[in-house]
Design a protein around this motif. Sequence first.
Motif, mmCIF file in Angstrom:
data_model
loop_
_atom_site.group_PDB
_atom_site.id
_atom_site.type_symbol
_atom_site.label_atom_id
_atom_site.label_comp_id
_atom_site.label_asym_id
_atom_site.label_seq_id
_atom_site.Cartn_x
_atom_site.Cartn_y
_atom_site.Cartn_z
ATOM 1 N N CYS A 37 0.827 -1.203 0.000
ATOM 2 C CA CYS A 37 0.000 0.000 0.000
ATOM 3 C C CYS A 37 0.865 1.259 0.000
ATOM 4 O O CYS A 37 0.530 2.259 -0.648
ATOM 5 C CB CYS A 37 -0.938 -0.012 1.209
ATOM 6 S SG CYS A 37 -2.064 1.391 1.284
ATOM 7 N N LEU A 38 2.002 1.208 0.702
ATOM 8 C CA LEU A 38 2.926 2.345 0.738
ATOM 9 C C LEU A 38 3.807 2.417 -0.513
ATOM 10 O O LEU A 38 4.675 3.278 -0.621
ATOM 11 C CB LEU A 38 3.804 2.258 1.993
ATOM 12 C CG LEU A 38 3.094 2.463 3.322
ATOM 13 C CD1 LEU A 38 4.040 2.163 4.490
ATOM 14 C CD2 LEU A 38 2.526 3.873 3.446
ATOM 15 N N ILE A 144 0.255 3.575 8.722
ATOM 16 C CA ILE A 144 -0.428 2.279 8.723
ATOM 17 C C ILE A 144 0.076 1.494 9.923
ATOM 18 O O ILE A 144 1.267 1.534 10.264
ATOM 19 C CB ILE A 144 -0.171 1.495 7.426
ATOM 20 C CG1 ILE A 144 -0.657 2.280 6.192
ATOM 21 C CG2 ILE A 144 -0.856 0.131 7.474
ATOM 22 C CD1 ILE A 144 -0.382 1.593 4.864
ATOM 23 N N THR A 165 -5.616 2.167 9.699
ATOM 24 C CA THR A 165 -5.156 3.440 9.150
ATOM 25 C C THR A 165 -6.217 4.505 9.373
ATOM 26 O O THR A 165 -7.399 4.188 9.556
ATOM 27 C CB THR A 165 -4.825 3.321 7.647
ATOM 28 O OG1 THR A 165 -4.255 4.543 7.176
ATOM 29 C CG2 THR A 165 -6.064 2.993 6.823
ATOM 30 N N ASN A 167 -6.144 6.991 7.053
ATOM 31 C CA ASN A 167 -6.102 7.555 5.711
ATOM 32 C C ASN A 167 -7.107 6.843 4.812
ATOM 33 O O ASN A 167 -6.983 5.645 4.556
ATOM 34 C CB ASN A 167 -4.674 7.415 5.156
ATOM 35 C CG ASN A 167 -4.483 8.047 3.803
ATOM 36 O OD1 ASN A 167 -5.235 7.789 2.864
ATOM 37 N ND2 ASN A 167 -3.447 8.867 3.678
ATOM 38 N N TYR A 170 -5.631 5.078 1.732
ATOM 39 C CA TYR A 170 -4.967 3.827 2.108
ATOM 40 C C TYR A 170 -6.005 2.747 2.413
ATOM 41 O O TYR A 170 -5.837 1.585 2.026
ATOM 42 C CB TYR A 170 -4.091 4.041 3.347
ATOM 43 C CG TYR A 170 -2.799 4.774 3.107
ATOM 44 C CD1 TYR A 170 -2.309 5.006 1.827
ATOM 45 C CD2 TYR A 170 -2.040 5.238 4.187
ATOM 46 C CE1 TYR A 170 -1.109 5.683 1.623
ATOM 47 C CE2 TYR A 170 -0.838 5.914 3.994
ATOM 48 C CZ TYR A 170 -0.391 6.138 2.718
ATOM 49 O OH TYR A 170 0.800 6.800 2.530
#
Length: 338
Positions: A37-38, A144, A165, A167, A170
């Motif tokens: 995801c990052l 995260i 998270t 976000n 995300y």
Amino acid sequence: MGQKVKVFEKKMSKYINSTYGIGVTNGTVALDIALKCLNIKSKDEVILPALSYISTATAITYQGATPVFVDIKKNNCNISPTEIKRAITNKTKAIVFIDYGGNPADVEEIKDISKKYKIPILHDAAQSLGLKYRNYDIGDIGDITTMSFHMAKILTTIEGGMIFTNNKNYEKKLRVLRNIGENKKYHHEYLGTNARMTELNAAIGLVQFTKLNTMLNKRLKIAKRYIENLKHQNKIVLPFKPLPFTKCSYFFFPILTQKRDNVAKRLLEIGIDTRIAYPMPIYKQRLYKIKKNIFKKFTCREAEKYCANVINLPIFADMKIYEADMVSESLVKILKDI
């Protein structure tokens, strides 16, 4: 991923003060998906402590990225913020930290570094459930956060994990990644995996959740008893020195002794099982040591010393005070003999 999974996600998110929770099959895959995801990829570098369970590192290796191992702080057992700063390069794309044994890391300093260098934080909270950091909850810290619900953990779903998270972007991506990259039926946006939490695992987690605070309080009582029984022993060190205004969850209760292997052997002979978590810094594990997988390391004197001397005493929610006394008395007797 039915109704029980959704309820479990909501309850866990609220408990740690995170906006979103995404249930998955285990803590290792949670780390893998979080790094995807990052957008961590080949030639990127990710900083992490040399003292951790191996999944913290292998999840980075899965991405083709380079784990960068740095030392821990003395009397804290967690990643050193000073060493994080020393390891940062233009290739650094994330910082991963743990709270070893449920002992809080230097969260404020790590967050300051993240903000200053604009590097995201992945919080591997597999051992963190129940601890408190000054003014922060677990869900307030990382971009995260991942958690494990393996059988050995404070709260278990037998096997399972969760990603948290705050976000929204995300959250959307994490849900797609855990479901084979599928954003709608038979339409696949990312190279994801099948990491879907089952209803059965979630149901077990929901029952465990009703007992969570009770289990944490019981562990704390055992830890306090150990501390009281062992604080004056000059042949051991109690390495957890919690930071001011923090609370340790005591996933582990470690002691340090130069006679570690002998002590562990003698305890086992009288029926007291212990653990050595962990017997070596991750970079000494064979899969890294033989250079089969790329990594970088800085000097890790504290991690080396810790791994050479640590032994983890039994601690679990159903443990009785008299059992903690028995372990303590047996340990003290052995220490006098060696």
